[in-house]
Scaffold this motif. Structure first.
Motif, PDB file in Angstrom:
ATOM      1  N   PRO A  43      18.832  16.543  17.414  1.00  0.00           N
ATOM      2  CA  PRO A  43      20.200  16.166  17.749  1.00  0.00           C
ATOM      3  C   PRO A  43      20.266  15.461  19.105  1.00  0.00           C
ATOM      4  O   PRO A  43      19.477  15.752  20.014  1.00  0.00           O
ATOM      5  N   LEU A  44      21.198  14.552  19.233  1.00  0.00           N
ATOM      6  CA  LEU A  44      21.333  13.799  20.466  1.00  0.00           C
ATOM      7  C   LEU A  44      21.674  14.708  21.648  1.00  0.00           C
ATOM      8  O   LEU A  44      21.295  14.427  22.786  1.00  0.00           O
ATOM      9  N   ALA A  45      22.370  15.809  21.387  1.00  0.00           N
ATOM     10  CA  ALA A  45      22.720  16.732  22.468  1.00  0.00           C
ATOM     11  C   ALA A  45      21.483  17.338  23.117  1.00  0.00           C
ATOM     12  O   ALA A  45      21.489  17.656  24.320  1.00  0.00           O
ATOM     13  N   GLU A  46      20.411  17.496  22.354  1.00  0.00           N
ATOM     14  CA  GLU A  46      19.175  18.040  22.905  1.00  0.00           C
ATOM     15  C   GLU A  46      18.342  16.975  23.603  1.00  0.00           C
ATOM     16  O   GLU A  46      17.837  17.198  24.702  1.00  0.00           O
ATOM     17  N   ASN A  73      23.598   6.224  21.271  1.00  0.00           N
ATOM     18  CA  ASN A  73      23.049   6.436  19.931  1.00  0.00           C
ATOM     19  C   ASN A  73      21.541   6.253  19.959  1.00  0.00           C
ATOM     20  O   ASN A  73      20.966   5.529  19.150  1.00  0.00           O
ATOM     21  N   TRP A  74      20.908   6.923  20.889  1.00  0.00           N
ATOM     22  CA  TRP A  74      19.458   6.820  21.011  1.00  0.00           C
ATOM     23  C   TRP A  74      18.760   7.300  19.755  1.00  0.00           C
ATOM     24  O   TRP A  74      17.681   6.801  19.416  1.00  0.00           O
ATOM     25  N   ASP A  75      19.336   8.270  19.086  1.00  0.00           N
ATOM     26  CA  ASP A  75      18.708   8.769  17.868  1.00  0.00           C
ATOM     27  C   ASP A  75      18.701   7.698  16.779  1.00  0.00           C
ATOM     28  O   ASP A  75      17.700   7.514  16.073  1.00  0.00           O
ATOM     29  N   LEU A  76      19.807   6.963  16.647  1.00  0.00           N
ATOM     30  CA  LEU A  76      19.862   5.894  15.645  1.00  0.00           C
ATOM     31  C   LEU A  76      18.922   4.752  16.019  1.00  0.00           C
ATOM     32  O   LEU A  76      18.249   4.173  15.148  1.00  0.00           O
ATOM     33  N   GLN A  77      18.869   4.419  17.294  1.00  0.00           N
ATOM     34  CA  GLN A  77      17.962   3.362  17.730  1.00  0.00           C
ATOM     35  C   GLN A  77      16.503   3.758  17.495  1.00  0.00           C
ATOM     36  O   GLN A  77      15.675   2.907  17.144  1.00  0.00           O
ATOM     37  N   SER A  78      16.193   5.021  17.675  1.00  0.00           N
ATOM     38  CA  SER A  78      14.824   5.479  17.449  1.00  0.00           C
ATOM     39  C   SER A  78      14.434   5.345  15.984  1.00  0.00           C
ATOM     40  O   SER A  78      13.323   4.911  15.659  1.00  0.00           O
TER      41      SER A  78
END
Length: 273
Positions: free
Chosen positions: A34-37, A235-240
């Motif tokens: 999760p992005l929060a982590e 949205n680092w998770d989506l970019q990753s």
């Protein structure tokens, strides 16, 4: 008695290799947490939650599958076109005699110093007049044309060590230029051709500027990756996820065909086993 090889080169290379893959580990960890982590640091494991929500959201919000197909088509066509045209051009510049040969070669090689941005506006005007905007040809032609600056130079340098006696013997036997190229030169210069193909594939797969300007409907993965980059939200998770999808194929292709870079020593004798 032969002494043991020192271990320090292996240790140093291992350290550098580990440093090299740290960003890759970070991208993978960011895509499955999760992005929060991960916003507090992807390396923190005090709270670790495994989730594939980012993968699901990216595939639902962005056309990754069509973009993957588009990227594969563009990269494959550009790579095949370069691999077919480059060895023939290098053979002509190295073995054949024709007017303005050296001048034309210098002009092509000097395209090394020509920034890609210089040709953007003239090409855009030309493609608009020809009706090629939002057409694969608008990027395929520059892909292949701009690659000649380095690909011809690469293959021609390989042919510098090619035995001229073999070419002269084929001419004495009655072989024409095309027969000499097809049956003598090309089979014994495949390592340089494959090296050119690998470099061309990696370049075209990751190309962003030309598709971003000339394509509208069917766009490749680098354009989608640029669109995933949020402006007003993290949205680092989506970019990753998009980065992993974009880079996995070039990595696999390089790992499979990397031996072709070292195959030159086996084909410089001018004759196949």
């Amino acid at each position: 008695m032969i002494g043991r090889a020192p271990r320090w080169p292996t240790i140093v290379l291992g350290i550098f290799g580990f440093i090299w893959i740290i960003p890759i580990i970070g991208i993978v960890m960011t895509s499955i947490r999760p992005l929060a982590e991960t916003s507090r640091g992807w390396w923190r494991i005090d709270s670790f939650t495994l989730t594939l929500s980012a993968w699901q959201r990216v595939w639902e919000a962005y056309p990754l599958a069509p973009a993957f197909v588009t990227t594969a088509i563009l990269a494959a066509l550009a790579t095949v076109g370069t691999m077919l045209l480059t060895p023939a051009a290098a053979y002509a510049f190295h073995f054949l005699k024709f007017p303005f040969r050296r001048l034309l070669l210098i002009i092509i090689i000097n395209a090394f110093v020509l920034p890609q941005q210089v040709v953007i506006i003239p090409l855009f005007q030309l493609w608009r007049e020809l009706g090629l905007i939002d057409n694969f040809l608008a990027v395929l032609i520059p892909y292949i044309g701009l690659s000649f600056a380095w690909s011809i130079f690469l293959v021609k340098n390989f042919l510098e060590d090619f035995p001229t006696e073999v070419v002269e013997a084929s001419r004495i036997d009655g072989a024409g230029p095309l027969q000499t190229f097809w049956y003598i030169v090309l089979p014994n210069s495949l390592s340089s051709v494959f090296a050119t193909g690998i470099l061309q594939f990696l370049w075209t797969w990751n190309a962003l500027l030309l598709p971003l300007l000339y394509l509208r409907t069917n766009v490749p993965l680098p354009v989608i990756l640029a669109r995933v980059n949020g402006t007003y939200e993290l949205n680092w998770d989506l970019q990753s996820v998009a980065a992993i999808v974009t880079t996995v194929v070039p990595l696999v292709v390089f790992l499979i065909f990397q031996r072709q870079f070292a195959a030159g020593a086996e084909t410089r004798t001018g004759a196949k086993d």
